[in-house]
Design an enzyme around this catalytic site. Structure first.
Site, PDB file in Angstrom:
ATOM      1  N   SER A  23      11.513   3.502  -2.039  1.00 34.03           N
ATOM      2  CA  SER A  23      12.401   4.674  -2.009  1.00 34.03           C
ATOM      3  C   SER A  23      12.379   5.431  -0.687  1.00 34.03           C
ATOM      4  CB  SER A  23      12.001   5.647  -3.133  1.00 34.03           C
ATOM      5  OG  SER A  23      10.620   5.953  -3.042  1.00 34.03           O
ATOM      6  N   ARG A  24      11.431   5.099   0.179  1.00 31.18           N
ATOM      7  CA  ARG A  24      11.298   5.852   1.446  1.00 31.18           C
ATOM      8  C   ARG A  24      10.695   4.948   2.514  1.00 31.18           C
ATOM      9  NH1 ARG A  24       7.256   9.939   1.158  1.00 31.18           N
ATOM     10  NH2 ARG A  24       6.616   9.523  -0.981  1.00 31.18           N
ATOM     11  N   ASP A  71       4.303   3.585 -11.666  1.00 30.17           N
ATOM     12  CA  ASP A  71       3.053   3.879 -10.956  1.00 30.17           C
ATOM     13  C   ASP A  71       2.320   2.546 -10.821  1.00 30.17           C
ATOM     14  OD1 ASP A  71       0.577   4.579 -10.077  1.00 30.17           O
ATOM     15  OD2 ASP A  71       0.324   6.268 -11.458  1.00 30.17           O
ATOM     16  N   ASN A  98       4.164  -2.857  -1.080  1.00 35.06           N
ATOM     17  CA  ASN A  98       4.262  -1.903   0.031  1.00 35.06           C
ATOM     18  C   ASN A  98       3.790  -0.494  -0.340  1.00 35.06           C
ATOM     19  OD1 ASN A  98       5.655  -0.673   2.567  1.00 35.06           O
ATOM     20  ND2 ASN A  98       6.655   0.343   0.840  1.00 35.06           N
ATOM     21  N   TYR A 163      -8.937   4.737   2.897  1.00 32.23           N
ATOM     22  CA  TYR A 163      -7.714   3.987   3.246  1.00 32.23           C
ATOM     23  C   TYR A 163      -8.068   2.693   3.998  1.00 32.23           C
ATOM     24  CZ  TYR A 163      -2.964   3.447   5.273  1.00 32.23           C
ATOM     25  OH  TYR A 163      -1.718   2.993   5.654  1.00 32.23           O
ATOM     26  N   LYS A 167      -7.245  -1.052   2.737  1.00 34.70           N
ATOM     27  CA  LYS A 167      -6.402  -1.951   3.546  1.00 34.70           C
ATOM     28  C   LYS A 167      -7.178  -3.191   3.979  1.00 34.70           C
ATOM     29  CE  LYS A 167      -2.520   0.374   3.466  1.00 34.70           C
ATOM     30  NZ  LYS A 167      -1.475  -0.050   2.500  1.00 34.70           N
TER      31      LYS A 167
HETATM   32  P1  NAP Z   1       5.781   6.725   2.706  1.00 30.14           P
HETATM   33  O1  NAP Z   1       6.942   7.037   3.585  1.00 30.14           O
HETATM   34  O2  NAP Z   1       4.779   7.800   2.424  1.00 30.14           O
HETATM   35  O3  NAP Z   1       6.350   6.136   1.309  1.00 30.14           O
HETATM   36  C1  NAP Z   1       5.448   5.748   0.310  1.00 30.14           C
HETATM   37  C2  NAP Z   1       6.198   5.011  -0.782  1.00 30.14           C
HETATM   38  O4  NAP Z   1       5.241   4.558  -1.761  1.00 30.14           O
HETATM   39  C3  NAP Z   1       7.190   5.899  -1.527  1.00 30.14           C
HETATM   40  O5  NAP Z   1       8.292   5.102  -1.888  1.00 30.14           O
HETATM   41  C4  NAP Z   1       6.404   6.325  -2.776  1.00 30.14           C
HETATM   42  O6  NAP Z   1       7.240   6.647  -3.891  1.00 30.14           O
HETATM   43  C5  NAP Z   1       5.623   5.043  -3.049  1.00 30.14           C
HETATM   44  N1  NAP Z   1       4.399   5.253  -3.844  1.00 30.14           N
HETATM   45  C6  NAP Z   1       3.334   6.040  -3.542  1.00 30.14           C
HETATM   46  N2  NAP Z   1       2.418   5.952  -4.528  1.00 30.14           N
HETATM   47  C7  NAP Z   1       2.917   5.110  -5.479  1.00 30.14           C
HETATM   48  C8  NAP Z   1       2.456   4.638  -6.743  1.00 30.14           C
HETATM   49  N3  NAP Z   1       1.276   5.001  -7.267  1.00 30.14           N
HETATM   50  N4  NAP Z   1       3.259   3.794  -7.442  1.00 30.14           N
HETATM   51  C9  NAP Z   1       4.472   3.411  -6.933  1.00 30.14           C
HETATM   52  N5  NAP Z   1       4.952   3.805  -5.749  1.00 30.14           N
HETATM   53  C10 NAP Z   1       4.178   4.661  -5.030  1.00 30.14           C
HETATM   54  O7  NAP Z   1       4.930   5.481   3.285  1.00 30.14           O
HETATM   55  P2  NAP Z   1       5.240   4.494   4.503  1.00 30.14           P
HETATM   56  O8  NAP Z   1       4.778   5.154   5.754  1.00 30.14           O
HETATM   57  O9  NAP Z   1       6.618   3.957   4.398  1.00 30.14           O
HETATM   58  O10 NAP Z   1       4.157   3.349   4.190  1.00 30.14           O
HETATM   59  C11 NAP Z   1       4.485   2.166   3.459  1.00 30.14           C
HETATM   60  C12 NAP Z   1       3.281   1.231   3.500  1.00 30.14           C
HETATM   61  O11 NAP Z   1       2.953   0.921   4.863  1.00 30.14           O
HETATM   62  C13 NAP Z   1       2.014   1.822   2.887  1.00 30.14           C
HETATM   63  O12 NAP Z   1       1.291   0.820   2.220  1.00 30.14           O
HETATM   64  C14 NAP Z   1       1.241   2.313   4.088  1.00 30.14           C
HETATM   65  O13 NAP Z   1      -0.143   2.378   3.829  1.00 30.14           O
HETATM   66  C15 NAP Z   1       1.590   1.224   5.103  1.00 30.14           C
HETATM   67  N6  NAP Z   1       1.425   1.652   6.487  1.00 30.14           N
HETATM   68  C16 NAP Z   1       2.126   2.708   7.003  1.00 30.14           C
HETATM   69  C17 NAP Z   1       1.941   3.069   8.332  1.00 30.14           C
HETATM   70  C18 NAP Z   1       2.685   4.217   8.979  1.00 30.14           C
HETATM   71  O14 NAP Z   1       2.409   4.521  10.144  1.00 30.14           O
HETATM   72  N7  NAP Z   1       3.631   4.848   8.302  1.00 30.14           N
HETATM   73  C19 NAP Z   1       1.025   2.359   9.115  1.00 30.14           C
HETATM   74  C20 NAP Z   1       0.324   1.291   8.554  1.00 30.14           C
HETATM   75  C21 NAP Z   1       0.536   0.952   7.242  1.00 30.14           C
HETATM   76  P3  NAP Z   1       7.879   8.151  -4.050  1.00 30.14           P
HETATM   77  O15 NAP Z   1       9.003   8.237  -3.036  1.00 30.14           O
HETATM   78  O16 NAP Z   1       8.386   8.214  -5.435  1.00 30.14           O
HETATM   79  O17 NAP Z   1       6.772   9.114  -3.772  1.00 30.14           O
END
Ligand code: NAP
Length: 256
Positions: A23-24, A71, A98, A163, A167
Site C-alpha cells: 500500500s505504500r 497482519d 516486503n 531490525y 533482516k
Molecule cells: P513503509 O513505507 O513504511 O511501508 C510499510 C508497508 O508495510 C505498508 O504497506 C504497511 O501497511 C505494511 N505493513 C507494516 N506492518 C505490516 C503487518 N504487520 N502486516 C502487513 N503489512 C504490514 O516501508 P518501506 O520503506 O516501503 O519498506 C518496505 C520494505 O523494505 C520493508 O521490509 C523494509 O524493512 C525494507 N527496507 C526499506 C528501506 C528504506 O530505506 N525505506 C531500506 C531497506 C529495507 P500500512 O500502509 O497499512 O501501514
C-alpha cells in the site's frame, strides 16, 4: 534495434503475485511494476485502507488486482489473504515478502515489545507467507519468492539490533528455503536496499541524512523503482537460474 531482457512485452502475463506491504513505499512500486508487466496482483496492507485503495485503482488500470487487509504476523490473516488471492486469480506464483517495520532503540533501552514486534513483522511474517504459498507452488512446479531484507543485515546499525537481526534472519531463511525447493522450479532470493526515500526513512534528521549520503558512493538515495525493477527481474521466468542470493541495491554502500 530495441533490446529487452524479457522475451516478450508482457513477461508476467498469467502470473499471480502477492505483495505484502503493497500500500505504500517500496511495496507500492513493486505492485505497480509487476502489474505493468501483466501480473495479477494482490496487495496486503496492515491498516491504511485509503492508500491500499489508491494503489488498487492504479493496478486495475494496468492489469487486475485485489487488496486484502492482513497482519502478516497472524497466520489466520495470512490464510485468508492467500485464499482470497486464489479465489480471484488461481495459484499464487510470485510472492514478495516486503512488509516491514522499524522500532528503534539502543539495545540497553530496547523493550521486549519492540524486539518482538520487529522480529514478528519482518521475520515471522516472511515465514508465515512463504510456508503458506509453498504447497501450491510445489504442485505447480513453479514459483518466485523475493524477500525484502536490508543492508543493515550485513553492516548493523545503531539502535536497530531488532531490525538488523530480523533482516539477517531473512537472509538465512532465504538460503535455506532456496535449497529446499531448488529442484521444484521455485527460486527464493532476497533484495537488500540501502536507503530508499519512503515513509520509513522520512523522519531521519537533516544531520542523519547528511551522514548517510556521505557514506553512499553514489551520494543519493534509491528510488522505490530502483528496488522494484530488480524485483521484477527476479520474479520473471528469465531469472530461472538465480536462487538463494541477496542482491544489494544501495548505490555502492556495501560492497562484498
Ligand atoms: P513503509 O513505507 O513504511 O511501508 C510499510 C508497508 O508495510 C505498508 O504497506 C504497511 O501497511 C505494511 N505493513 C507494516 N506492518 C505490516 C503487518 N504487520 N502486516 C502487513 N503489512 C504490514 O516501508 P518501506 O520503506 O516501503 O519498506 C518496505 C520494505 O523494505 C520493508 O521490509 C523494509 O524493512 C525494507 N527496507 C526499506 C528501506 C528504506 O530505506 N525505506 C531500506 C531497506 C529495507 P500500512 O500502509 O497499512 O501501514
Amino acid at each position: 534495434m530495441s533490446f529487452s531482457i524479457f522475451s516478450n512485452n508482457d513477461p508476467l502475463a498469467g502470473q499471480n503475485a502477492i505483495v505484502t506491504g503493497g500500500s505504500r513505499g517500496i511495496g507500492k512500486a513493486i505492485a505497480l511494476s509487476l502489474s505493468s508487466l501483466g501480473a495479477n496482483v494482490t496487495i496486503a496492507y496492515k491498516s491504511n485502507k485509503d492508500n491500499a485503495d489508491q494503489v488498487l485503482s492504479e493496478i486495475n488500470n494496468l492489469s487486475k488486482g485485489i487488496a486484502v487487509q492482513t497482519d502478516v504476523n497472524n497466520l489466520e490473516n495470512v490464510s485468508n489473504l492467500i485464499s482470497n488471492a486464489e479465489k480471484a486469480f488461481g495459484t499464487t506464483t510470485i510472492l514478495i515478502n516486503n512488509a516491514g517495520i522499524t522500532d528503534d532503540a539502543l539495545i540497553m533501552r530496547m523493550k521486549e515489545e519492540q524486539w518482538d514486534s520487529v522480529i514478528n513483522t519482518n521475520l515471522k511474517g516472511t515465514y508465515n507467507l512463504t510456508k503458506s504459498v509453498l504447497r501450491s507452488m510445489m504442485k505447480e512446479k513453479y514459483g518466485r519468492i523475493i524477500n525484502m531484507t536490508s543492508v543493515v543485515a550485513h553492516i548493523g546499525n545503531l539502535g536497530q539490533a531488532n531490525y538488523s537481526a530480523a533482516k539477517a534472519g531473512i537472509i538465512g531463511f532465504t538460503k535455506s528455503t532456496a535449497k529446499e525447493v531448488a529442484t521444484r522450479g521455485i527460486t527464493v532470493n532476497a533484495i537488500a536496499p540501502g536507503f530508499v526515500e519512503t515513509d520509513m526513512t522520512k523522519n531521519l534528521s537533516e544531520e542523519q541524512k547528511k551522514i548517510i549520503l556521505e557514506s553512499i558512493p553514489m551520494r543519493k538515495y534509491a528510488t522505490t523503482y530502483n528496488i522494484a525493477s530488480a524485483v521484477c527481474y527476479l520474479a520473471s521466468k528469465e531469472a530461472s537460474y538465480i536462487t538463494g542470493q541477496t542482491i544489494n541495491i544501495d548505490g555502492g554502500l556495501v560492497m562484498q
